[in-house]
Enzyme design. Sequence first.
Site, PDB file in Angstrom:
ATOM      1  N   PHE A  83      41.793 -58.526 -19.028  1.00  0.00           N
ATOM      2  CA  PHE A  83      43.054 -57.832 -19.325  1.00  0.00           C
ATOM      3  C   PHE A  83      43.461 -57.002 -18.114  1.00  0.00           C
ATOM      4  O   PHE A  83      42.686 -56.182 -17.631  1.00  0.00           O
ATOM      5  CB  PHE A  83      42.933 -56.921 -20.552  1.00  0.00           C
TER       6      PHE A  83
ATOM      7  N   ASP B 213      39.314 -54.223 -11.164  1.00  0.00           N
ATOM      8  CA  ASP B 213      40.175 -53.498 -12.091  1.00  0.00           C
ATOM      9  C   ASP B 213      39.283 -52.539 -12.872  1.00  0.00           C
ATOM     10  O   ASP B 213      38.564 -52.938 -13.790  1.00  0.00           O
ATOM     11  CB  ASP B 213      40.880 -54.490 -13.027  1.00  0.00           C
TER      12      ASP B 213
ATOM     13  N   LYS C  96      43.642 -45.200 -16.736  1.00  0.00           N
ATOM     14  CA  LYS C  96      43.433 -44.591 -18.050  1.00  0.00           C
ATOM     15  C   LYS C  96      42.850 -43.170 -18.029  1.00  0.00           C
ATOM     16  O   LYS C  96      43.532 -42.219 -18.355  1.00  0.00           O
ATOM     17  CB  LYS C  96      42.570 -45.498 -18.924  1.00  0.00           C
TER      18      LYS C  96
HETATM   19  C1  LIG Z   1      44.566 -50.714 -20.141  1.00  0.00           C
HETATM   20  C2  LIG Z   1      44.236 -51.613 -19.038  1.00  0.00           C
HETATM   21  C3  LIG Z   1      45.220 -52.037 -18.127  1.00  0.00           C
HETATM   22  C4  LIG Z   1      46.686 -51.701 -18.297  1.00  0.00           C
HETATM   23  O1  LIG Z   1      46.907 -50.337 -18.218  1.00  0.00           O
HETATM   24  P1  LIG Z   1      48.355 -49.744 -18.646  1.00  0.00           P
HETATM   25  O2  LIG Z   1      48.255 -48.298 -18.272  1.00  0.00           O
HETATM   26  O3  LIG Z   1      48.475 -49.973 -20.120  1.00  0.00           O
HETATM   27  O4  LIG Z   1      49.368 -50.471 -17.887  1.00  0.00           O
HETATM   28  C5  LIG Z   1      44.821 -52.822 -17.065  1.00  0.00           C
HETATM   29  N1  LIG Z   1      43.537 -53.178 -16.900  1.00  0.00           N
HETATM   30  C6  LIG Z   1      42.564 -52.790 -17.748  1.00  0.00           C
HETATM   31  C7  LIG Z   1      41.157 -53.202 -17.490  1.00  0.00           C
HETATM   32  C8  LIG Z   1      42.880 -52.015 -18.858  1.00  0.00           C
HETATM   33  O5  LIG Z   1      41.923 -51.654 -19.714  1.00  0.00           O
END
Ligand SMILES: *Cc1c(COP(=O)(O)O)cnc(C)c1O
Length: 425
Positions: free
Chosen positions: A153, A245, A274
């Site tokens: 994700f 990420d 986050k």
């Molecule tokens: C939540 C998340 C995103 C996206 O973050 P947003 O602030 O909602 O755009 C991207 N990568 C990972 C691994 C995430 O958990």
Amino acid sequence: MIQSTAINNSLTTLNITEFDRDRFDQSVMQTYGRFPIAIDKGEGCRLWDTEGKEYLDFVAGIATCTLGHAHPALIKAVTEQIKKLHHVSNLYYIPEQGQLAEWLVNHSCMDKVFFCNSGAEANEAAIKLVRKYAHTYLDKVENPIILTAKASFHGRTLATVTATGQEKYQKGFGPLMPGFAYVPYNDITAVENAITDLDEGTLSRVVGIMIEPLQGEGGVRPGDLEYFLKLRKICDENSILLVFDEVQVGIGRSGKLWGYENLGIEPDILTSAKGLAGGIPIGAMLCKQSCAAFEPGNHASTFGGNPFACAAALAVLQTLTEENILQNVQQRGEQLRVRLRAIAKKYPHLFTEVRGWGLINGLELRSDIDLTSIQVVKAAMDKGLLLAPAGAKVLRFVPPLVVSAVEIEQAVTILEQVIIQNQFN
Ligand SMILES: *Cc1c(COP(=O)(O)O)cnc(C)c1O
């Protein structure tokens, strides 16, 4: 017109204790499948809804409220900052942004930081940087390809939803962004094969691999040590940039400040968001000097790294360090996994395994039963415990990093009550 004026006037007298969901849905675009409660206030790891019901919060705004709710250090930092200055744009130097960048550089393997406002934006910046690097430094690459993992994700913008290796997020939004290909997670042979298969000489080839050190949304799946060691080697040998990420797993959630520290290798580019400012919107893309290919004018964000968000992040990071919160993450995480493993063992007709690092943990439901993570999350919510699903079959436990031993016990006790009372099978 008359009707909207009436609504506007009544807004000022709207009593939050009489929250009206139908009215909410009339004007808020329905892009979310929301649980049927409205949260009104919070303190530490506790939340209260508009009816006054109390919850133990093991969601933390989706792994975001690092210090929990209403933490004094965060309140102090944002209150002082908004009185002084909250936003000016990047037309000017922003001292707080410099301070935050310096902290991040001094506490990671990275050299440079770009600030934005969310995880998706941080990943967008990383994707642009990989492409810019390829066009600048690699001979005649016209179609740079970025490999990502299945079940990953990376966000909801067009580029990051393309990077996300899950069809359910992409369906209905084609044509997707060109330049992405997918491989199964933790499978090194698949990476080797993809690099060979996609190589059409210098014109089109793999120039980046974007991957989570631990897959969060995709089911709380930690990266395999040996896989990541080999991945690093493959990237070095083929001039491929390795992008981590760390939007969910970074900022102490794994028990280390950064996810990559759990894998014994360093990425070239890293994204964070986050937990970085504990729930105030912020995103960051960090990279090593060797791939800092952006030049002035190449990338920008109006809000990115504004004084308000940076002051919040600095308060979070300072508190993490001064109050030795990483140690709490390690100890509470271990405590939680031990207790969840006992539950998985006691109810083998429901659960298969427990996975995770620090305070990002998943309890997986058996694939051969009908029970879904959402059903358990709803039942737990009724009993006053907030959990998040991570896909259809995994319960995700991501409490604030300041969670106490007593609160971990309470959460597990509630979960067991939920299992017994609902007689899931
Ligand atoms: C939540 C998340 C995103 C996206 O973050 P947003 O602030 O909602 O755009 C991207 N990568 C990972 C691994 C995430 O958990």
